[in-house]
Scaffold this active site. Structure first.
Site, PDB file in Angstrom:
ATOM      1  N   HIS A  19      40.908  30.864  40.318  1.00  0.00           N
ATOM      2  CA  HIS A  19      39.626  31.570  40.474  1.00  0.00           C
ATOM      3  C   HIS A  19      38.527  30.841  39.703  1.00  0.00           C
ATOM      4  CE1 HIS A  19      42.209  35.453  40.843  1.00  0.00           C
ATOM      5  NE2 HIS A  19      41.726  35.197  42.049  1.00  0.00           N
ATOM      6  N   LYS A  43      46.014  46.716  46.963  1.00  0.00           N
ATOM      7  CA  LYS A  43      46.609  46.312  45.682  1.00  0.00           C
ATOM      8  C   LYS A  43      46.510  47.419  44.630  1.00  0.00           C
ATOM      9  CE  LYS A  43      45.572  41.386  46.296  1.00  0.00           C
ATOM     10  NZ  LYS A  43      44.677  40.282  45.864  1.00  0.00           N
ATOM     11  N   ARG A  92      43.530  29.009  49.911  1.00  0.00           N
ATOM     12  CA  ARG A  92      44.704  28.228  49.488  1.00  0.00           C
ATOM     13  C   ARG A  92      45.465  27.783  50.734  1.00  0.00           C
ATOM     14  NH1 ARG A  92      46.661  32.922  45.651  1.00  0.00           N
ATOM     15  NH2 ARG A  92      46.092  33.873  47.626  1.00  0.00           N
ATOM     16  N   SER A 130      47.208  35.750  41.199  1.00  0.00           N
ATOM     17  CA  SER A 130      47.300  36.735  40.116  1.00  0.00           C
ATOM     18  C   SER A 130      48.679  37.381  40.113  1.00  0.00           C
ATOM     19  CB  SER A 130      46.234  37.818  40.299  1.00  0.00           C
ATOM     20  OG  SER A 130      44.961  37.258  40.220  1.00  0.00           O
TER      21      SER A 130
HETATM   22  O1  PNS Z   1      41.081  38.948  45.530  1.00  0.00           O
HETATM   23  P1  PNS Z   1      41.261  39.749  46.785  1.00  0.00           P
HETATM   24  O2  PNS Z   1      42.152  40.952  46.526  1.00  0.00           O
HETATM   25  O3  PNS Z   1      41.719  38.939  47.952  1.00  0.00           O
HETATM   26  O4  PNS Z   1      39.789  40.307  47.160  1.00  0.00           O
HETATM   27  C1  PNS Z   1      39.592  41.142  48.264  1.00  0.00           C
HETATM   28  C2  PNS Z   1      38.285  41.925  48.120  1.00  0.00           C
HETATM   29  C3  PNS Z   1      38.330  42.787  46.857  1.00  0.00           C
HETATM   30  C4  PNS Z   1      37.130  40.954  48.021  1.00  0.00           C
HETATM   31  C5  PNS Z   1      38.120  42.820  49.394  1.00  0.00           C
HETATM   32  O5  PNS Z   1      39.188  43.711  49.498  1.00  0.00           O
HETATM   33  C6  PNS Z   1      36.788  43.570  49.401  1.00  0.00           C
HETATM   34  O6  PNS Z   1      35.787  43.019  49.809  1.00  0.00           O
HETATM   35  N1  PNS Z   1      36.797  44.828  48.925  1.00  0.00           N
HETATM   36  C7  PNS Z   1      35.598  45.655  48.839  1.00  0.00           C
HETATM   37  C8  PNS Z   1      35.569  46.701  49.938  1.00  0.00           C
HETATM   38  C9  PNS Z   1      35.174  46.080  51.257  1.00  0.00           C
HETATM   39  O7  PNS Z   1      34.053  45.656  51.451  1.00  0.00           O
HETATM   40  N2  PNS Z   1      36.155  46.019  52.167  1.00  0.00           N
HETATM   41  C10 PNS Z   1      35.949  45.476  53.486  1.00  0.00           C
HETATM   42  C11 PNS Z   1      36.198  43.998  53.525  1.00  0.00           C
HETATM   43  S1  PNS Z   1      36.079  43.491  55.183  1.00  0.00           S
END
Ligand code: PNS
Length: 164
Positions: A19, A43, A92, A130
């Site tokens: 990150h 998660k 990745r 993570s």
């Molecule tokens: O590190 P991650 O878990 O891959 O990040 C994913 C994250 C937190 C960026 C994604 O789940 C997100 O954008 N969450 C906020 C809620 C939202 O906007 N969801 C719709 C995404 S299309």
């Protein structure tokens, strides 16, 4: 020209060297980068949003155009609210692609004014995540080389003997 703002969203539970590499590279590309600790409904986090924000702040003081925030709302709304023009994500292996592709398309529909920009991970971080860090730490393994040294002990102390 107006300031170019990018949002770098993620769970960051906890922030890894992978990150950090993406945040650093984004900070070189944009005028301002807001690292956003956000909610991934799939998660169950080990650290609170505030703890994750603090860890990211601890490892980014040298990046003067980087700010760290948290939100429990939609990413697209946060992007609009900040007037950002880009969402930066690290990519990745191919396994990330389908999921990231889906999110990028959804975000484009919700917020057409922003582009999702993918930065390809450094090869040494290809298999770093993570959840790998958490698993190693929970078994008492050495997470040196996986997370920034400044937060290594915080992570190890929290996760040792915590295999949930
Ligand atoms: O590190 P991650 O878990 O891959 O990040 C994913 C994250 C937190 C960026 C994604 O789940 C997100 O954008 N969450 C906020 C809620 C939202 O906007 N969801 C719709 C995404 S299309």
């Amino acid at each position: 020209m107006s300031e170019r703002i990018a949002i770098c969203p993620g769970s960051f539970d906890p922030v890894t060297l992978g990150h950090l590499d993406i945040i650093q590279r984004a900070s070189a590309l944009f005028d301002k980068v807001i690292v956003l600790v956000s909610v991934n409904v799939k998660k169950t986090p080990s650290f609170t949003p505030d703890e994750r924000v603090e860890m990211i702040k601890k490892v980014t003081p040298h990046l003067k155009n980087v700010e760290v925030e948290t939100s429990d709302g939609l990413l697209a709304n946060f992007v609009k609210e900040k007037g950002a023009t880009a969402i930066v994500k690290g990519l990745r292996a191919v396994t990330d692609f389908e999921y990231e592709f889906q999110m990028a398309l959804a975000n484009k529909k919700l917020c057409p004014e922003a582009e999702t920009v993918f930065l390809i991970t450094k090869s040494e971080n290809m298999y770093l995540s993570s959840s790998v860090v958490k698993q190693i730490a929970s078994f008492g393994g050495d997470i040196d080389g996986f997370v920034p040294p400044e937060i290594k002990d915080i992570i190890a102390d929290r996760l040792v003997n915590n295999k949930t």
